[in-house]
Write a protein that holds these residues in place. Structure first.
Motif, PDB file in Angstrom:
ATOM      1  N   GLU A 112      35.598 -50.679 -19.119  1.00  0.00           N
ATOM      2  CA  GLU A 112      35.197 -49.901 -17.949  1.00  0.00           C
ATOM      3  C   GLU A 112      34.496 -48.596 -18.330  1.00  0.00           C
ATOM      4  O   GLU A 112      33.886 -47.948 -17.478  1.00  0.00           O
ATOM      5  CB  GLU A 112      36.413 -49.591 -17.079  1.00  0.00           C
ATOM      6  CG  GLU A 112      37.069 -50.810 -16.467  1.00  0.00           C
ATOM      7  CD  GLU A 112      38.287 -50.488 -15.631  1.00  0.00           C
ATOM      8  OE1 GLU A 112      38.894 -51.425 -15.091  1.00  0.00           O
ATOM      9  OE2 GLU A 112      38.648 -49.290 -15.516  1.00  0.00           O
ATOM     10  N   LYS A 113      34.585 -48.217 -19.597  1.00  0.00           N
ATOM     11  CA  LYS A 113      33.976 -46.960 -20.047  1.00  0.00           C
ATOM     12  C   LYS A 113      32.532 -47.199 -20.460  1.00  0.00           C
ATOM     13  O   LYS A 113      32.135 -47.030 -21.607  1.00  0.00           O
ATOM     14  CB  LYS A 113      34.786 -46.382 -21.214  1.00  0.00           C
ATOM     15  CG  LYS A 113      36.209 -45.977 -20.830  1.00  0.00           C
ATOM     16  CD  LYS A 113      37.023 -45.585 -22.049  1.00  0.00           C
ATOM     17  CE  LYS A 113      38.448 -45.236 -21.665  1.00  0.00           C
ATOM     18  NZ  LYS A 113      39.327 -45.021 -22.837  1.00  0.00           N
ATOM     19  N   VAL A 114      31.729 -47.597 -19.486  1.00  0.00           N
ATOM     20  CA  VAL A 114      30.336 -47.922 -19.757  1.00  0.00           C
ATOM     21  C   VAL A 114      29.484 -46.655 -19.749  1.00  0.00           C
ATOM     22  O   VAL A 114      29.872 -45.613 -19.222  1.00  0.00           O
ATOM     23  CB  VAL A 114      29.794 -48.918 -18.706  1.00  0.00           C
ATOM     24  CG1 VAL A 114      30.564 -50.216 -18.787  1.00  0.00           C
ATOM     25  CG2 VAL A 114      29.871 -48.336 -17.295  1.00  0.00           C
ATOM     26  N   LYS A 115      28.312 -46.759 -20.340  1.00  0.00           N
ATOM     27  CA  LYS A 115      27.401 -45.621 -20.423  1.00  0.00           C
ATOM     28  C   LYS A 115      27.029 -45.129 -19.026  1.00  0.00           C
ATOM     29  O   LYS A 115      26.867 -45.924 -18.103  1.00  0.00           O
ATOM     30  CB  LYS A 115      26.139 -46.020 -21.190  1.00  0.00           C
ATOM     31  CG  LYS A 115      25.180 -44.875 -21.451  1.00  0.00           C
ATOM     32  CD  LYS A 115      23.972 -45.342 -22.233  1.00  0.00           C
ATOM     33  CE  LYS A 115      23.002 -44.193 -22.478  1.00  0.00           C
ATOM     34  NZ  LYS A 115      21.802 -44.637 -23.235  1.00  0.00           N
ATOM     35  N   ASP A 116      26.913 -43.834 -18.886  1.00  0.00           N
ATOM     36  CA  ASP A 116      26.502 -43.167 -17.643  1.00  0.00           C
ATOM     37  C   ASP A 116      27.572 -43.196 -16.551  1.00  0.00           C
ATOM     38  O   ASP A 116      27.294 -42.805 -15.420  1.00  0.00           O
ATOM     39  CB  ASP A 116      25.195 -43.763 -17.090  1.00  0.00           C
ATOM     40  CG  ASP A 116      24.037 -43.585 -18.062  1.00  0.00           C
ATOM     41  OD1 ASP A 116      24.026 -42.568 -18.790  1.00  0.00           O
ATOM     42  OD2 ASP A 116      23.163 -44.462 -18.100  1.00  0.00           O
ATOM     43  N   ILE A 117      28.756 -43.690 -16.855  1.00  0.00           N
ATOM     44  CA  ILE A 117      29.838 -43.648 -15.864  1.00  0.00           C
ATOM     45  C   ILE A 117      30.560 -42.312 -15.968  1.00  0.00           C
ATOM     46  O   ILE A 117      30.674 -41.733 -17.051  1.00  0.00           O
ATOM     47  CB  ILE A 117      30.844 -44.805 -16.060  1.00  0.00           C
ATOM     48  CG1 ILE A 117      31.683 -45.030 -14.800  1.00  0.00           C
ATOM     49  CG2 ILE A 117      31.762 -44.528 -17.235  1.00  0.00           C
ATOM     50  CD1 ILE A 117      30.924 -45.656 -13.677  1.00  0.00           C
ATOM     51  N   GLN A 118      31.000 -41.824 -14.841  1.00  0.00           N
ATOM     52  CA  GLN A 118      31.783 -40.598 -14.796  1.00  0.00           C
ATOM     53  C   GLN A 118      33.217 -40.952 -14.388  1.00  0.00           C
ATOM     54  O   GLN A 118      33.448 -41.459 -13.291  1.00  0.00           O
ATOM     55  CB  GLN A 118      31.168 -39.639 -13.767  1.00  0.00           C
ATOM     56  CG  GLN A 118      31.904 -38.323 -13.623  1.00  0.00           C
ATOM     57  CD  GLN A 118      31.293 -37.424 -12.548  1.00  0.00           C
ATOM     58  OE1 GLN A 118      31.889 -36.430 -12.158  1.00  0.00           O
ATOM     59  NE2 GLN A 118      30.097 -37.770 -12.067  1.00  0.00           N
ATOM     60  N   ILE A 119      34.155 -40.733 -15.298  1.00  0.00           N
ATOM     61  CA  ILE A 119      35.558 -41.036 -15.010  1.00  0.00           C
ATOM     62  C   ILE A 119      36.159 -39.839 -14.284  1.00  0.00           C
ATOM     63  O   ILE A 119      36.228 -38.743 -14.827  1.00  0.00           O
ATOM     64  CB  ILE A 119      36.333 -41.328 -16.303  1.00  0.00           C
ATOM     65  CG1 ILE A 119      35.729 -42.534 -17.028  1.00  0.00           C
ATOM     66  CG2 ILE A 119      37.810 -41.575 -16.003  1.00  0.00           C
ATOM     67  CD1 ILE A 119      36.278 -42.756 -18.425  1.00  0.00           C
ATOM     68  N   VAL A 120      36.585 -40.064 -13.040  1.00  0.00           N
ATOM     69  CA  VAL A 120      37.154 -38.994 -12.228  1.00  0.00           C
ATOM     70  C   VAL A 120      38.638 -39.258 -12.032  1.00  0.00           C
ATOM     71  O   VAL A 120      39.023 -40.239 -11.388  1.00  0.00           O
ATOM     72  CB  VAL A 120      36.449 -38.887 -10.863  1.00  0.00           C
ATOM     73  CG1 VAL A 120      37.017 -37.716 -10.067  1.00  0.00           C
ATOM     74  CG2 VAL A 120      34.952 -38.725 -11.049  1.00  0.00           C
ATOM     75  N   VAL A 121      39.452 -38.406 -12.626  1.00  0.00           N
ATOM     76  CA  VAL A 121      40.904 -38.524 -12.488  1.00  0.00           C
ATOM     77  C   VAL A 121      41.332 -37.717 -11.272  1.00  0.00           C
ATOM     78  O   VAL A 121      41.065 -36.518 -11.182  1.00  0.00           O
ATOM     79  CB  VAL A 121      41.623 -38.015 -13.750  1.00  0.00           C
ATOM     80  CG1 VAL A 121      43.133 -38.173 -13.584  1.00  0.00           C
ATOM     81  CG2 VAL A 121      41.145 -38.766 -14.986  1.00  0.00           C
ATOM     82  N   ILE A 122      41.994 -38.389 -10.333  1.00  0.00           N
ATOM     83  CA  ILE A 122      42.407 -37.758  -9.082  1.00  0.00           C
ATOM     84  C   ILE A 122      43.910 -37.911  -8.934  1.00  0.00           C
ATOM     85  O   ILE A 122      44.432 -39.026  -8.830  1.00  0.00           O
ATOM     86  CB  ILE A 122      41.697 -38.389  -7.872  1.00  0.00           C
ATOM     87  CG1 ILE A 122      40.178 -38.369  -8.070  1.00  0.00           C
ATOM     88  CG2 ILE A 122      42.077 -37.661  -6.587  1.00  0.00           C
ATOM     89  CD1 ILE A 122      39.414 -39.077  -6.966  1.00  0.00           C
TER      90      ILE A 122
END
Length: 233
Positions: A112-122
């Motif tokens: 799921e950690k693909v290029k250009d992805i922004q991981i937002v922890v909420i």
């Protein structure tokens, strides 16, 4: 010390769960995560003993301890910190702390950690606002940790596709969608797992660095109700 060659114990009680793990030479020997809104203070020590028994180890065997520092419930954060500090003191071993944002981001599957992805922890703040931090696909911070109302969240995040993780997703999803953000939801756990806490500590070589005091991460003051009809000073 070389942390990846040592027995380590990690624990988390900051959020809506209680989690404990034991690692040896970078391999998890035993772990558990139990979802609970409250009651961590009663359940934590029994889980620690159960995990130690499963791993065939004693607390005094540990070479170091790791704990999540929040944000989360004020009581839960303090329970975890106080317990971990007690263990470290009793065993005369090092204690390191990592915030829950980093632990949750670490738990996102590699696919799921693909290029250009922004991981937002909420993280659910148990009030009107949310606790948030954003990372790139390599887990570099894109924002500092912050608290925000769900309707304001999109404006506070960098542009780009969002991958959401954490137990506050439901409160933010519709607002982000209405703001036109492209959203995916991670398959990872919504709660911090002590396994990922230990992996973070080892990967960042925290046990090999100079000791620093472990402090809680609070993004707002604790809620306190003063008694009525009594003077305040």
């Amino acid at each position: 010390m070389q942390a990846d060659n040592s027995l380590l114990l990690g624990l988390d009680t900051a959020g809506s769960s209680c989690s404990v793990a034991v690692m040896d030479k970078g391999q998890v020997l035993a772990s558990r995560i139990e979802t609970m809104r409250r009651g961590q203070s009663e359940r934590l020590l029994p889980i620690v003993q159960e995990i130690l028994d499963e791993a065939g180890k004693e607390l005094l065997d540990m070479a170091g301890f790791a704990v999540t520092t929040g944000p989360g419930g004020f009581t839960g954060v303090r329970i975890g910190l106080a317990t971990a500090q007690g263990f470290a003191l009793a065993c005369d071993k090092q204690l390191v702390g990592i915030n829950n944002f980093k632990v949750l981001a670490r738990g996102v599957p590699i696919v799921e950690k693909v290029k250009d992805i922004q991981i937002v922890v909420i993280i659910d703040a148990k009030r009107a606002d949310l606790f948030v931090q954003s990372f790139d696909s390599k887990l570099n911070s894109l924002t500092e940790p912050f608290a925000a109302l769900p309707e304001n969240l999109s404006d506070l995040l960098p542009e780009g596709n969002l991958l959401l993780v954490g137990d506050g997703i439901d409160q933010a999803y519709e607002y982000l969608k209405k703001a036109g953000r492209k959203i995916a939801i991670s398959t990872s756990s919504a709660n911090a797992d002590a396994q990922n806490l230990l992996f973070c500590a080892v990967e960042h070589q925290l046990f090999d660095k100079k000791n620093k005091s472990v402090e809680p991460l609070y993004l707002r003051a604790p809620d306190v109700s003063l008694p009525k009809d009594k003077p305040t000073f």
